[in-house]
Design a protein around this motif. Structure first.
Motif, PDB file in Angstrom:
ATOM      1  N   LEU A 259      47.116  39.359  41.586  1.00 30.92           N
ATOM      2  CA  LEU A 259      45.795  39.334  41.399  1.00 30.92           C
ATOM      3  C   LEU A 259      45.056  39.671  42.699  1.00 30.92           C
ATOM      4  N   SER A 260      45.400  39.221  43.825  1.00 28.69           N
ATOM      5  CA  SER A 260      44.997  39.582  45.100  1.00 28.69           C
ATOM      6  C   SER A 260      46.037  39.094  46.193  1.00 28.69           C
ATOM      7  N   PRO A 261      46.958  39.918  46.777  1.00 33.80           N
ATOM      8  CA  PRO A 261      47.788  39.704  47.546  1.00 33.80           C
ATOM      9  C   PRO A 261      47.243  38.764  48.712  1.00 33.80           C
ATOM     10  N   ASP A 262      46.079  39.260  48.944  1.00 31.90           N
ATOM     11  CA  ASP A 262      45.451  38.661  50.339  1.00 31.90           C
ATOM     12  C   ASP A 262      44.648  37.055  49.973  1.00 31.90           C
ATOM     13  N   GLY A 263      44.725  36.910  48.716  1.00 34.56           N
ATOM     14  CA  GLY A 263      44.077  35.568  48.386  1.00 34.56           C
ATOM     15  C   GLY A 263      42.774  35.493  48.134  1.00 34.56           C
ATOM     16  N   ASP A 264      42.492  36.846  47.946  1.00 35.73           N
ATOM     17  CA  ASP A 264      40.809  37.078  47.761  1.00 35.73           C
ATOM     18  C   ASP A 264      40.278  36.862  46.467  1.00 35.73           C
ATOM     19  N   LEU A 265      39.352  35.910  46.086  1.00 29.94           N
ATOM     20  CA  LEU A 265      39.087  35.368  44.793  1.00 29.94           C
ATOM     21  C   LEU A 265      38.221  36.283  44.199  1.00 29.94           C
ATOM     22  N   ALA A 266      37.304  37.088  45.124  1.00 29.02           N
ATOM     23  CA  ALA A 266      36.631  38.308  44.288  1.00 29.02           C
ATOM     24  C   ALA A 266      37.519  39.421  43.966  1.00 29.02           C
ATOM     25  N   GLU A 267      38.448  39.767  44.615  1.00 32.02           N
ATOM     26  CA  GLU A 267      39.505  40.677  44.245  1.00 32.02           C
ATOM     27  C   GLU A 267      40.024  40.373  43.011  1.00 32.02           C
ATOM     28  N   ALA A 268      40.652  38.989  42.810  1.00 37.89           N
ATOM     29  CA  ALA A 268      41.289  38.657  41.809  1.00 37.89           C
ATOM     30  C   ALA A 268      40.416  38.397  40.658  1.00 37.89           C
ATOM     31  N   ALA A 269      39.078  38.199  40.558  1.00 39.73           N
ATOM     32  CA  ALA A 269      38.229  38.154  39.537  1.00 39.73           C
ATOM     33  C   ALA A 269      38.021  39.538  38.967  1.00 39.73           C
ATOM     34  N   ALA A 270      38.096  40.754  39.767  1.00 41.64           N
ATOM     35  CA  ALA A 270      37.844  42.149  39.551  1.00 41.64           C
ATOM     36  C   ALA A 270      38.962  42.706  38.850  1.00 41.64           C
ATOM     37  N   ASN A 271      40.299  41.908  39.198  1.00 40.30           N
ATOM     38  CA  ASN A 271      41.641  42.407  38.442  1.00 40.30           C
ATOM     39  C   ASN A 271      41.824  41.687  37.064  1.00 40.30           C
ATOM     40  N   LEU A 272      41.282  40.405  36.909  1.00 41.16           N
ATOM     41  CA  LEU A 272      42.037  39.570  36.033  1.00 41.16           C
ATOM     42  C   LEU A 272      42.362  40.152  34.601  1.00 41.16           C
ATOM     43  N   PHE A 273      40.975  40.653  33.968  1.00 44.81           N
ATOM     44  CA  PHE A 273      41.116  40.965  32.604  1.00 44.81           C
ATOM     45  C   PHE A 273      41.835  42.245  32.373  1.00 44.81           C
ATOM     46  N   ALA A 274      41.881  43.083  33.420  1.00 47.92           N
ATOM     47  CA  ALA A 274      42.754  44.357  33.218  1.00 47.92           C
ATOM     48  C   ALA A 274      44.259  44.034  33.418  1.00 47.92           C
ATOM     49  N   TYR A 275      44.508  43.096  34.383  1.00 46.69           N
ATOM     50  CA  TYR A 275      45.770  42.755  34.594  1.00 46.69           C
ATOM     51  C   TYR A 275      46.476  41.996  33.135  1.00 46.69           C
ATOM     52  N   LEU A 276      45.490  41.302  32.699  1.00 44.75           N
ATOM     53  CA  LEU A 276      45.913  40.334  31.664  1.00 44.75           C
ATOM     54  C   LEU A 276      46.348  41.457  30.485  1.00 44.75           C
ATOM     55  N   ARG A 277      45.336  42.614  30.447  1.00 52.45           N
ATOM     56  CA  ARG A 277      45.576  43.597  29.315  1.00 52.45           C
ATOM     57  C   ARG A 277      46.927  44.372  29.559  1.00 52.45           C
ATOM     58  N   ALA A 278      47.346  44.707  30.969  1.00 53.23           N
ATOM     59  CA  ALA A 278      48.454  45.257  31.370  1.00 53.23           C
ATOM     60  C   ALA A 278      49.543  44.425  31.029  1.00 53.23           C
ATOM     61  N   ALA A 279      49.769  43.014  31.255  1.00 49.45           N
ATOM     62  CA  ALA A 279      50.739  42.247  30.985  1.00 49.45           C
ATOM     63  C   ALA A 279      50.953  42.263  29.304  1.00 49.45           C
ATOM     64  N   ASP A 280      49.678  42.105  28.479  1.00 48.81           N
ATOM     65  CA  ASP A 280      49.923  42.256  27.076  1.00 48.81           C
ATOM     66  C   ASP A 280      50.723  43.437  26.677  1.00 48.81           C
ATOM     67  N   ARG A 281      50.487  44.415  27.364  1.00 52.12           N
ATOM     68  CA  ARG A 281      51.147  45.606  27.016  1.00 52.12           C
ATOM     69  C   ARG A 281      52.577  45.786  27.320  1.00 52.12           C
ATOM     70  N   SER A 282      53.331  44.889  27.911  1.00 51.27           N
ATOM     71  CA  SER A 282      54.683  44.874  28.608  1.00 51.27           C
ATOM     72  C   SER A 282      55.309  44.291  27.391  1.00 51.27           C
ATOM     73  N   THR A 283      56.666  44.349  27.433  1.00 52.23           N
ATOM     74  CA  THR A 283      57.753  44.038  26.456  1.00 52.23           C
ATOM     75  C   THR A 283      58.016  42.607  26.708  1.00 52.23           C
ATOM     76  N   ALA A 284      57.518  41.778  27.640  1.00 53.68           N
ATOM     77  CA  ALA A 284      57.708  40.519  27.881  1.00 53.68           C
ATOM     78  C   ALA A 284      57.299  39.432  26.730  1.00 53.68           C
TER      79      ALA A 284
END
Ligand code: TXA
Ligand code: MG
Length: 313
Positions: A259-284
């Motif tokens: 969500l943020s390799p640098d540990g930046d909360l604003a970056e993590a917030a901006a990525n959160l829902f898109a990454y949840l969606r990407a994870a959801d599309r995986s075969t995991a």
């Protein structure tokens, strides 16, 4: 935001305003998440928004306004509301206030309450559309009810595009989490944490009440919300082999879903829902999320994660 500036003076925007006047719905970018907009005073259009989202009609919508002047026409501002609007509008803060003009924001949009939620969004396209329409627009997040809010144009169109007469592309949302919601009825209460933090709000209006708001006052706080289809585990430092791992900072793999390799909360917030969606599309088999610190913007991120995992705040 050159593209947004272009659209602000374009036929596409006039088309969207005309669609709204005709009772149609519009996919609308904001700085927080994409919304599904309708004329706040048109009960049939508002009913179509609830239907498109599969949203329970007891959960009221936010009336979006172009500025404080438009907000004052529909809601009763007190001193606290004036101070917060002056500091944070246009921007990601929603105020719940007593209704002043019940016709401008119809009963259905307010779920029959004698209060109204108002927000002036900062995104240039949202601002331009409110100017062209020149009245309040309801705009819940453009997801189907219970799902993560869309933070990209493609995700918004996938969720509720079929119900929209016009879809406006404003690029990826800068903030990525829904607005903070503050009720200013008797005591001030934070109904939904956001990127405007508890500390920023308290600095202007004093301590927020810690008392749990009653269900009637904060109808949107469903336990399971913002949820992907796969099961979600939180605070995970050792994921299982069959899980996708969303990292944060040094905890997690650096690529591709940190969500943020640098540990930046604003970056993590901006990525959160898109990454949840990407994870959801995986075969995991599931999604594991690394611990996120709970201070500042972290309060809002953890709020969304707990609800996505099915726990109440
Ligand atoms: O950032 C945002 O606020 C986005 C963008 C599109 O502006 N919109 C959004 O709307 O998140 P929605 O409908 O997904 O969330 C609105 C929240 C819900 O939790 C709802 O229950 C609450 O605001 N709300 C609306 N009117 C209310 C009222 N009169 N009293 C208490 N809560 C209210
Ligand atoms: Mg929502």
């Amino acid at each position: 935001m050159d593209r947004a500036a272009d659209i602000a003076s374009s036929p596409e925007l006039e088309g969207a305003a005309a669609a709204l006047r005709a009772g149609g719905l519009v996919i609308l970018p904001t700085e927080t998440v994409y919304g599904l907009a309708a004329d706040a005073g048109d009960a049939r259009a508002v009913a179509a928004v609830y239907a498109a989202k599969g949203r329970p009609a007891f959960n009221p919508l936010i009336a979006h306004v172009s500025d404080v002047a438009m907000a004052r026409r529909i809601a009763r501002f007190d001193d606290r509301a004036e101070r917060l609007a002056a500091a944070f509008w246009p921007g990601p803060l929603t105020l719940v206030l007593p209704i002043a003009d019940a016709a401008a924001v119809c009963d259905l949009a307010r779920a029959g309450l004698d209060t109204v939620a108002v927000r002036a969004p900062a995104h240039p396209l949202a601002h331009a559309l409110l100017g062209a329409f020149s009245g309040p627009l309801v705009a819940p997040s453009a997801n189907r009810s219970g799902r993560p809010s869309p933070t990209t144009f493609a995700d918004a169109v996938e969720e509720t595009g079929a119900a929209a007469a016009v879809a406006l592309d404003g690029g990826p949302c800068q903030i990525g989490l829904e607005s903070a919601v503050v009720a200013l009825l008797d005591e001030a209460r934070l109904l939904r944490p956001g990127s405007v933090t508890r500390a920023q709000i308290e600095a202007l209006i004093g301590p927020l009440s810690e008392a749990e708001a009653d269900a009637k006052r904060s109808p949107g706080r469903l336990a399971r919300h913002y949820a992907p289809n796969l099961p979600l585990r939180l605070n995970v430092t050792e994921p299982r082999a069959d899980e996708v791992w969303l990292g944060f900072g040094a905890i997690g793999l650096p690529e591709p879903l940190n969500l943020s390799p640098d540990g930046d909360l604003a970056e993590a917030a901006a990525n959160l829902f898109a990454y949840l969606r990407a994870a959801d599309r995986s075969t995991a088999a599931g999604i594991a999320v690394a611990p996120i610190p709970d201070e500042g913007l972290g309060e809002a991120i953890n709020d969304r994660l707990r609800r996505a995992a099915g726990f109440v705040g």
